[in-house]
Design a protein around this motif. Structure first.
Motif, PDB file in Angstrom:
ATOM      1  N   GLN A 112       0.811  -1.220   0.000  1.00  0.00           N
ATOM      2  CA  GLN A 112       0.000   0.000   0.000  1.00  0.00           C
ATOM      3  C   GLN A 112       0.845   1.272   0.000  1.00  0.00           C
ATOM      4  OE1 GLN A 112      -2.389  -1.314  -0.931  1.00  0.00           O
ATOM      5  NE2 GLN A 112      -3.857  -2.089   0.541  1.00  0.00           N
ATOM      6  N   LEU A 113       1.933   1.274   0.766  1.00  0.00           N
ATOM      7  CA  LEU A 113       2.782   2.457   0.813  1.00  0.00           C
ATOM      8  C   LEU A 113       3.427   2.732  -0.545  1.00  0.00           C
ATOM      9  CD1 LEU A 113       4.020   4.755   2.443  1.00  0.00           C
ATOM     10  CD2 LEU A 113       5.859   3.188   3.103  1.00  0.00           C
ATOM     11  N   LEU A 114       3.871   1.689  -1.192  1.00  0.00           N
ATOM     12  CA  LEU A 114       4.468   1.840  -2.516  1.00  0.00           C
ATOM     13  C   LEU A 114       3.418   2.335  -3.514  1.00  0.00           C
ATOM     14  CD1 LEU A 114       7.241   1.370  -3.815  1.00  0.00           C
ATOM     15  CD2 LEU A 114       6.428  -0.866  -4.511  1.00  0.00           C
ATOM     16  N   ARG A 115       2.211   1.808  -3.424  1.00  0.00           N
ATOM     17  CA  ARG A 115       1.129   2.254  -4.320  1.00  0.00           C
ATOM     18  C   ARG A 115       0.800   3.736  -4.098  1.00  0.00           C
ATOM     19  NH1 ARG A 115      -1.987  -3.212  -3.078  1.00  0.00           N
ATOM     20  NH2 ARG A 115      -1.001  -4.484  -4.684  1.00  0.00           N
ATOM     21  N   GLN A 116       0.789   4.159  -2.847  1.00  0.00           N
ATOM     22  CA  GLN A 116       0.530   5.570  -2.567  1.00  0.00           C
ATOM     23  C   GLN A 116       1.649   6.449  -3.121  1.00  0.00           C
ATOM     24  OE1 GLN A 116      -0.039   5.548   1.691  1.00  0.00           O
ATOM     25  NE2 GLN A 116      -2.262   5.425   1.478  1.00  0.00           N
ATOM     26  N   SER A 117       2.873   5.976  -3.036  1.00  0.00           N
ATOM     27  CA  SER A 117       4.001   6.739  -3.591  1.00  0.00           C
ATOM     28  C   SER A 117       3.914   6.803  -5.110  1.00  0.00           C
ATOM     29  CB  SER A 117       5.326   6.108  -3.168  1.00  0.00           C
ATOM     30  OG  SER A 117       5.469   6.154  -1.776  1.00  0.00           O
ATOM     31  N   ILE A 118       3.505   5.719  -5.728  1.00  0.00           N
ATOM     32  CA  ILE A 118       3.325   5.712  -7.187  1.00  0.00           C
ATOM     33  C   ILE A 118       2.225   6.691  -7.571  1.00  0.00           C
ATOM     34  CG2 ILE A 118       2.545   4.300  -9.137  1.00  0.00           C
ATOM     35  CD1 ILE A 118       4.051   1.945  -7.745  1.00  0.00           C
ATOM     36  N   LEU A 119       1.148   6.718  -6.796  1.00  0.00           N
ATOM     37  CA  LEU A 119       0.071   7.683  -7.065  1.00  0.00           C
ATOM     38  C   LEU A 119       0.546   9.122  -6.926  1.00  0.00           C
ATOM     39  CD1 LEU A 119      -3.069   6.062  -5.443  1.00  0.00           C
ATOM     40  CD2 LEU A 119      -2.631   6.463  -7.859  1.00  0.00           C
ATOM     41  N   SER A 120       1.435   9.383  -5.983  1.00  0.00           N
ATOM     42  CA  SER A 120       1.936  10.754  -5.847  1.00  0.00           C
ATOM     43  C   SER A 120       2.801  11.138  -7.043  1.00  0.00           C
ATOM     44  CB  SER A 120       2.698  10.931  -4.540  1.00  0.00           C
ATOM     45  OG  SER A 120       3.901  10.213  -4.557  1.00  0.00           O
ATOM     46  N   VAL A 121       3.526  10.184  -7.608  1.00  0.00           N
ATOM     47  CA  VAL A 121       4.305  10.454  -8.829  1.00  0.00           C
ATOM     48  C   VAL A 121       3.354  10.693  -9.998  1.00  0.00           C
ATOM     49  CG1 VAL A 121       5.891   9.444 -10.517  1.00  0.00           C
ATOM     50  CG2 VAL A 121       6.356   9.196  -8.085  1.00  0.00           C
ATOM     51  N   MET A 122       2.333   9.844 -10.127  1.00  0.00           N
ATOM     52  CA  MET A 122       1.385   9.964 -11.236  1.00  0.00           C
ATOM     53  C   MET A 122       0.523  11.214 -11.123  1.00  0.00           C
ATOM     54  SD  MET A 122       0.267   5.946 -11.472  1.00  0.00           S
ATOM     55  CE  MET A 122      -1.125   6.229 -12.517  1.00  0.00           C
ATOM     56  N   SER A 123       0.356  11.726  -9.911  1.00  0.00           N
ATOM     57  CA  SER A 123      -0.514  12.886  -9.691  1.00  0.00           C
ATOM     58  C   SER A 123       0.149  14.218 -10.004  1.00  0.00           C
ATOM     59  CB  SER A 123      -1.000  12.906  -8.242  1.00  0.00           C
ATOM     60  OG  SER A 123      -1.759  11.764  -7.969  1.00  0.00           O
ATOM     61  N   LYS A 124       1.463  14.223 -10.109  1.00  0.00           N
ATOM     62  CA  LYS A 124       2.142  15.486 -10.423  1.00  0.00           C
ATOM     63  C   LYS A 124       1.700  15.970 -11.802  1.00  0.00           C
ATOM     64  CE  LYS A 124       6.424  16.150  -9.578  1.00  0.00           C
ATOM     65  NZ  LYS A 124       7.889  16.024  -9.574  1.00  0.00           N
ATOM     66  N   ASP A 125       1.354  17.233 -11.894  1.00  0.00           N
ATOM     67  CA  ASP A 125       0.876  17.792 -13.159  1.00  0.00           C
ATOM     68  C   ASP A 125       1.895  17.640 -14.279  1.00  0.00           C
ATOM     69  OD1 ASP A 125      -1.540  18.543 -12.075  1.00  0.00           O
ATOM     70  OD2 ASP A 125      -0.882  20.566 -11.596  1.00  0.00           O
ATOM     71  N   THR A 126       3.164  17.815 -13.958  1.00  0.00           N
ATOM     72  CA  THR A 126       4.200  17.728 -14.986  1.00  0.00           C
ATOM     73  C   THR A 126       4.410  16.300 -15.481  1.00  0.00           C
ATOM     74  OG1 THR A 126       5.861  17.618 -13.236  1.00  0.00           O
ATOM     75  CG2 THR A 126       5.439  19.782 -14.227  1.00  0.00           C
ATOM     76  N   VAL A 127       3.948  15.330 -14.726  1.00  0.00           N
ATOM     77  CA  VAL A 127       4.031  13.934 -15.155  1.00  0.00           C
ATOM     78  C   VAL A 127       2.726  13.518 -15.823  1.00  0.00           C
ATOM     79  CG1 VAL A 127       4.325  11.545 -14.370  1.00  0.00           C
ATOM     80  CG2 VAL A 127       5.695  13.358 -13.354  1.00  0.00           C
TER      81      VAL A 127
END
Length: 179
Positions: free
Chosen positions: A77-92
């Motif tokens: 779950q922690l890794l998934r949340q971190s992946i979501l934070s990467v995917m959520s960045k507008d520049t990404v």
């Protein structure tokens, strides 16, 4: 400045301009695999987002999102949340439309949605919403969102609302079936 730091961190002996992003991707992947603690792995995920920001070429975006989806499927779950934070960045997230292997990415995230864990299903719904540019016409995604909307778990139901909010502006099918 960030491009230079990414370049210096991962590409010390790369000479060809065309091979730089692919070699950097391999080195980020290697660093992720060598990280033994979950915190270190979450820190390495930042560099996947930085790679997409620095080299927004379709092949790099596609390969990076494939890797993120694979890690999302196999991670905790922690890794998934971190992946979501990467995917959520507008520049990404602005480069999601450059993904070519859409079905593979959707299947990997839908595998998480089939979990018995409502938190995992919630994170998968949020990920599908963040990938609205490629998930907006996928009927299995629409079905998963509608199914989770009626969940007894409030976190999962709220996540389905977030996914609807992200996908419905680009999907007439989902909008008409929900509203």
């Amino acid at each position: 400045m960030e491009r230079e730091s990414l370049f210096n961190l991962f590409s010390d002996d790369i000479t060809s301009e065309k091979l730089q992003p692919l070699m950097i991707l391999r080195r980020i992947d290697k660093r992720f695999r060598l990280a033994t603690e979950i915190g270190a792995q979450c820190q390495v995920l930042y560099f996947y987002g930085l790679l997409v920001e620095t080299y927004p070429f379709p092949i790099v975006v596609n390969m990076t999102y494939l890797k993120l989806a694979e890690l999302f499927r196999s991670g905790n779950q922690l890794l998934r949340q971190s992946i979501l934070s990467v995917m959520s960045k507008d520049t990404v997230s602005e480069h999601v439309g450059k993904i070519h292997n859409t079905n593979e990415i959707i299947i990997m995230i839908m595998d998480v949605h089939l979990s018995n864990d409502p938190i995992a299903r919630s994170l998968a719904l949020i990920a599908l919403g963040k990938l609205a540019a490629i998930t907006h016409n996928n009927l299995s995604v629409h079905h998963a969102i509608r199914k989770s909307l009626h969940s007894n778990d409030t976190t999962e139901a709220f996540s389905s609302i977030l996914a609807i909010n992200d996908i419905s502006p680009t999907s007439k099918i989902l909008s008409s079936s929900i509203f």
